[in-house]
Design a protein around this motif. Structure first.
Motif, PDB file in Angstrom:
ATOM      1  N   THR A  83       0.648  -1.245  -0.075  1.00  0.00           N
ATOM      2  CA  THR A  83      -0.204   0.165  -0.065  1.00  0.00           C
ATOM      3  C   THR A  83       0.784   1.699  -0.149  1.00  0.00           C
ATOM      4  OG1 THR A  83      -1.626  -1.460   1.818  1.00  0.00           O
ATOM      5  CG2 THR A  83      -1.231   1.182   1.472  1.00  0.00           C
ATOM      6  N   MET A  84       0.326   2.249  -1.219  1.00  0.00           N
ATOM      7  CA  MET A  84       1.550   3.067  -0.602  1.00  0.00           C
ATOM      8  C   MET A  84       0.280   4.352  -0.911  1.00  0.00           C
ATOM      9  SD  MET A  84       4.205   3.313  -4.097  1.00  0.00           S
ATOM     10  CE  MET A  84       4.655   1.151  -4.433  1.00  0.00           C
ATOM     11  N   ASP A  85       0.213   5.100   0.447  1.00  0.00           N
ATOM     12  CA  ASP A  85      -0.614   6.684   0.422  1.00  0.00           C
ATOM     13  C   ASP A  85       0.102   7.996   0.179  1.00  0.00           C
ATOM     14  OD1 ASP A  85      -2.876   5.050   1.971  1.00  0.00           O
ATOM     15  OD2 ASP A  85      -1.161   5.415   3.461  1.00  0.00           O
ATOM     16  N   LEU A  86      -0.197   8.519  -0.954  1.00  0.00           N
ATOM     17  CA  LEU A  86       0.816   9.271  -1.834  1.00  0.00           C
ATOM     18  C   LEU A  86       0.096  10.768  -1.337  1.00  0.00           C
ATOM     19  CD1 LEU A  86       1.468   7.561  -4.764  1.00  0.00           C
ATOM     20  CD2 LEU A  86       3.086   8.303  -3.001  1.00  0.00           C
ATOM     21  N   ASP A  87       0.303  12.154  -1.452  1.00  0.00           N
ATOM     22  CA  ASP A  87       0.087  13.195  -1.377  1.00  0.00           C
ATOM     23  C   ASP A  87       0.175  14.327  -2.871  1.00  0.00           C
ATOM     24  OD1 ASP A  87       0.009  15.539  -0.999  1.00  0.00           O
ATOM     25  OD2 ASP A  87       1.814  16.218   0.109  1.00  0.00           O
ATOM     26  N   ARG A 100      -4.373  16.416  -0.999  1.00  0.00           N
ATOM     27  CA  ARG A 100      -5.153  15.489  -1.783  1.00  0.00           C
ATOM     28  C   ARG A 100      -4.961  14.154  -1.425  1.00  0.00           C
ATOM     29  NH1 ARG A 100      -3.208  18.660  -6.836  1.00  0.00           N
ATOM     30  NH2 ARG A 100      -4.536  17.349  -7.833  1.00  0.00           N
ATOM     31  N   PRO A 101      -4.770  13.581  -1.409  1.00  0.00           N
ATOM     32  CA  PRO A 101      -4.119  12.318  -0.904  1.00  0.00           C
ATOM     33  C   PRO A 101      -4.775  11.205  -1.561  1.00  0.00           C
ATOM     34  CG  PRO A 101      -6.410  12.341   0.727  1.00  0.00           C
ATOM     35  CD  PRO A 101      -5.808  13.879   0.335  1.00  0.00           C
ATOM     36  N   VAL A 102      -4.249  10.436  -2.328  1.00  0.00           N
ATOM     37  CA  VAL A 102      -4.615   9.338  -3.363  1.00  0.00           C
ATOM     38  C   VAL A 102      -3.965   7.873  -3.041  1.00  0.00           C
ATOM     39  CG1 VAL A 102      -2.963   9.288  -4.660  1.00  0.00           C
ATOM     40  CG2 VAL A 102      -5.079   8.068  -5.224  1.00  0.00           C
ATOM     41  N   ASN A 199       5.924 -17.450  12.720  1.00  0.00           N
ATOM     42  CA  ASN A 199       4.468 -18.693  13.288  1.00  0.00           C
ATOM     43  C   ASN A 199       3.516 -18.382  11.864  1.00  0.00           C
ATOM     44  OD1 ASN A 199       5.069 -19.619  15.717  1.00  0.00           O
ATOM     45  ND2 ASN A 199       3.833 -17.714  16.524  1.00  0.00           N
ATOM     46  N   ALA A 200       3.704 -16.987  11.419  1.00  0.00           N
ATOM     47  CA  ALA A 200       2.402 -17.242  10.407  1.00  0.00           C
ATOM     48  C   ALA A 200       3.501 -17.202   8.690  1.00  0.00           C
ATOM     49  CB  ALA A 200       1.913 -15.553  10.288  1.00  0.00           C
ATOM     50  N   LYS A 201       4.443 -17.226   9.158  1.00  0.00           N
ATOM     51  CA  LYS A 201       5.904 -16.685   7.902  1.00  0.00           C
ATOM     52  C   LYS A 201       5.298 -15.810   7.367  1.00  0.00           C
ATOM     53  CE  LYS A 201       7.588 -21.460   7.056  1.00  0.00           C
ATOM     54  NZ  LYS A 201       6.479 -22.061   8.486  1.00  0.00           N
ATOM     55  N   LEU A 202       5.324 -14.902   8.590  1.00  0.00           N
ATOM     56  CA  LEU A 202       5.065 -13.116   7.109  1.00  0.00           C
ATOM     57  C   LEU A 202       5.441 -11.759   7.782  1.00  0.00           C
ATOM     58  CD1 LEU A 202       2.747 -10.796   6.690  1.00  0.00           C
ATOM     59  CD2 LEU A 202       1.814 -10.816   8.900  1.00  0.00           C
ATOM     60  N   LEU A 203       6.261 -11.635   6.968  1.00  0.00           N
ATOM     61  CA  LEU A 203       7.222 -10.377   6.598  1.00  0.00           C
ATOM     62  C   LEU A 203       7.299  -9.158   6.668  1.00  0.00           C
ATOM     63  CD1 LEU A 203      10.148  -9.562   6.538  1.00  0.00           C
ATOM     64  CD2 LEU A 203      10.348  -9.467   3.891  1.00  0.00           C
ATOM     65  N   SER A 204       6.911  -8.419   7.655  1.00  0.00           N
ATOM     66  CA  SER A 204       6.339  -7.069   7.176  1.00  0.00           C
ATOM     67  C   SER A 204       7.043  -5.014   7.130  1.00  0.00           C
ATOM     68  CB  SER A 204       5.475  -6.716   8.494  1.00  0.00           C
ATOM     69  OG  SER A 204       4.453  -7.963   9.018  1.00  0.00           O
ATOM     70  N   ILE A 205       6.750  -4.899   6.619  1.00  0.00           N
ATOM     71  CA  ILE A 205       8.188  -3.525   6.433  1.00  0.00           C
ATOM     72  C   ILE A 205       6.823  -2.170   6.666  1.00  0.00           C
ATOM     73  CG2 ILE A 205       9.517  -2.322   4.996  1.00  0.00           C
ATOM     74  CD1 ILE A 205       9.822  -4.914   3.667  1.00  0.00           C
ATOM     75  N   THR A 206       6.931  -1.959   7.438  1.00  0.00           N
ATOM     76  CA  THR A 206       6.127  -0.544   8.194  1.00  0.00           C
ATOM     77  C   THR A 206       7.112   0.671   8.445  1.00  0.00           C
ATOM     78  OG1 THR A 206       6.457  -1.206  10.325  1.00  0.00           O
ATOM     79  CG2 THR A 206       4.276  -2.433   9.042  1.00  0.00           C
ATOM     80  N   GLY A 207       6.257   1.469   8.165  1.00  0.00           N
ATOM     81  CA  GLY A 207       6.632   3.094   8.533  1.00  0.00           C
ATOM     82  C   GLY A 207       7.904   3.758   7.570  1.00  0.00           C
ATOM     83  N   GLY A 208       7.350   2.745   6.424  1.00  0.00           N
ATOM     84  CA  GLY A 208       8.353   3.643   5.356  1.00  0.00           C
ATOM     85  C   GLY A 208       7.780   4.751   4.863  1.00  0.00           C
ATOM     86  N   ARG A 209       8.800   6.276   4.305  1.00  0.00           N
ATOM     87  CA  ARG A 209       8.638   7.071   3.609  1.00  0.00           C
ATOM     88  C   ARG A 209       9.112   7.207   2.490  1.00  0.00           C
ATOM     89  NH1 ARG A 209      11.019   8.389   8.897  1.00  0.00           N
ATOM     90  NH2 ARG A 209      12.868   9.644   7.188  1.00  0.00           N
ATOM     91  N   LEU A 210       8.044   7.591   1.643  1.00  0.00           N
ATOM     92  CA  LEU A 210       8.348   8.185   0.277  1.00  0.00           C
ATOM     93  C   LEU A 210       9.237   9.000   0.045  1.00  0.00           C
ATOM     94  CD1 LEU A 210       5.306   6.512  -1.539  1.00  0.00           C
ATOM     95  CD2 LEU A 210       7.220   4.965  -1.107  1.00  0.00           C
ATOM     96  N   LEU A 211      10.161   8.963  -0.581  1.00  0.00           N
ATOM     97  CA  LEU A 211      11.314  10.282  -1.016  1.00  0.00           C
ATOM     98  C   LEU A 211      10.711  10.753  -2.251  1.00  0.00           C
ATOM     99  CD1 LEU A 211      10.982   9.941   2.447  1.00  0.00           C
ATOM    100  CD2 LEU A 211      13.561  10.852   1.924  1.00  0.00           C
ATOM    101  N   GLY A 231       4.331  10.807   0.909  1.00  0.00           N
ATOM    102  CA  GLY A 231       3.502   9.548   1.489  1.00  0.00           C
ATOM    103  C   GLY A 231       4.352   8.630   1.937  1.00  0.00           C
ATOM    104  N   LYS A 232       3.708   8.154   2.686  1.00  0.00           N
ATOM    105  CA  LYS A 232       4.250   6.597   3.281  1.00  0.00           C
ATOM    106  C   LYS A 232       3.998   5.092   2.267  1.00  0.00           C
ATOM    107  CE  LYS A 232       0.215   6.481   5.994  1.00  0.00           C
ATOM    108  NZ  LYS A 232      -0.318   7.193   7.296  1.00  0.00           N
TER     109      LYS A 232
END
Length: 336
Positions: A83-87, A100-102, A199-211, A231-232
């Motif tokens: 998911t990318m939240d952009l301004d 004006r988010p998208v 346990n879920a074999k799930l990789l999460s990458i969170t908190g990233g800022r888009l520059l 964005g993030k």
């Protein structure tokens, strides 16, 4: 060598928090240096585990309590979402106070080579690789989703072929969002954190800022906007092992390549009966000197099992392993 490996294994065990939750923040030079140092040590250690530890197994050695024992897994993305939240104001250089988010939604291409190394269920390192993104928006609207028309033309034209790429450990940034075909970088990613749920074999990458990248800023005609946050990004991926090593007191006891769950990408063959080793990726090529008209070249390969049965991979003198030949050719009348 034995002392170095034992000491390094002890060093890694003393930093479980740093290796379990890997973070990136380019705002702190000290943090970058620490991250690079830890990554270099971790990758060196795991490289020895994954690429030739068995070469030392036949040599006399003294077992110590510091020698690593456990399971080392190399894992790739089975499926996932991004998911990318952009301004839109920031992207288009507008100073309007009206937000004006998208939000852009993507699925990760199946069996993407964005590899991580997991030792005894703890995330130890993320390796260089990439994950192709497939637009996934409401009612199948895809790139015609409301709000997309306001995206900069260059980004809008590449929405169907974007990829998230993990850079080499010594690069100036850790993650980028680029056009998978042209290589054009739209965004650098900073401030993100890796986390792994064993346990879920799930990789999460969170908190990233888009520059905004330097080349995207130049393409927009606003070079001064390079580095501006617009964005993030967040990533969730189900991981699957492509190689599993069992270590006992620092010695490899078994190496198994489990079957892939699903076909190895759109261009990969359909799963076949029995074990079936394929080359899933060619991550690097290096030159190792020359002698007259001869040049030494080496190509790194990432192998996968595209069959439906486990594949054993043991070192000589055991012959229970595949062989991967490599041939390089120069085109007739090509550049000499």
């Amino acid at each position: 060598m034995k002392f170095f490996l034992a000491s390094l294994a002890g060093f890694i065990r003393k930093i479980p928090t740093l290796t379990h939750k890997l973070t990136n923040n380019a705002k702190s030079e000290d943090h970058i240096m620490l991250k690079k140092t830890l990554t270099a040590f971790t990758l060196s250690f795991l490289s020895l585990l994954g690429n030739g530890w068995e070469n030392y197994a036949a040599q006399p050695s003294q077992k110590t309590s510091d020698a690593p024992t456990g399971t080392l897994q190399k894992m790739i993305v089975e499926s996932g979402s991004v998911t990318m939240d952009l301004d839109l104001n920031g992207l288009n250089g507008s100073s309007s106070l009206v937000a004006r988010p998208v939000t852009l939604h993507f699925a990760a291409a199946a069996n993407s080579f964005l590899p991580v190394l997991v030792f005894n269920d703890l995330l130890r390192a993320a390796e260089a690789g990439s994950m192709t993104l497939i637009p996934q928006n409401a009612a199948g609207a895809g790139v015609n989703e409301p709000g997309y028309s306001a995206l900069p033309a260059a980004l809008r034209a590449s929405l169907g072929q974007l990829a998230v790429e993990k850079m080499d450990w010594d690069a100036s940034v850790d993650l980028v969002v680029r056009d998978s075909k042209s290589g054009f970088v739209f965004f650098n990613v900073e401030g993100h954190q890796y986390d792994y749920d064993a346990n879920a074999k799930l990789l999460s990458i969170t908190g990233g800022r888009l520059l905004i990248s330097k080349e995207f800023a130049n393409a927009l005609g606003r070079p001064a906007d390079a580095g501006a946050t617009v964005g993030k990004i967040s990533i969730g991926a189900a991981m699957q092992p492509i190689e599993v090593q069992t270590l006992v007191n620092g010695e490899t006891r078994s190496v198994v390549m489990p079957p892939l769950r699903g076909a190895a990408g759109a261009e990969g063959p359909t799963l076949v009966p029995g074990p079936d080793v394929i080359v899933g990726d060619l991550p690097e090529m290096a030159q190792y000197g020359s002698n007259g008209n001869f040049v030494g070249l080496g190509i790194a390969t990432t192998s996968c099992n595209n069959g439906d049965q486990p594949l054993n991979w043991f070192s000589l003198p055991n012959i229970d392993h595949p062989v991967i030949p490599q041939n390089l050719y120069r085109m007739s009348a090509g550049i000499s």
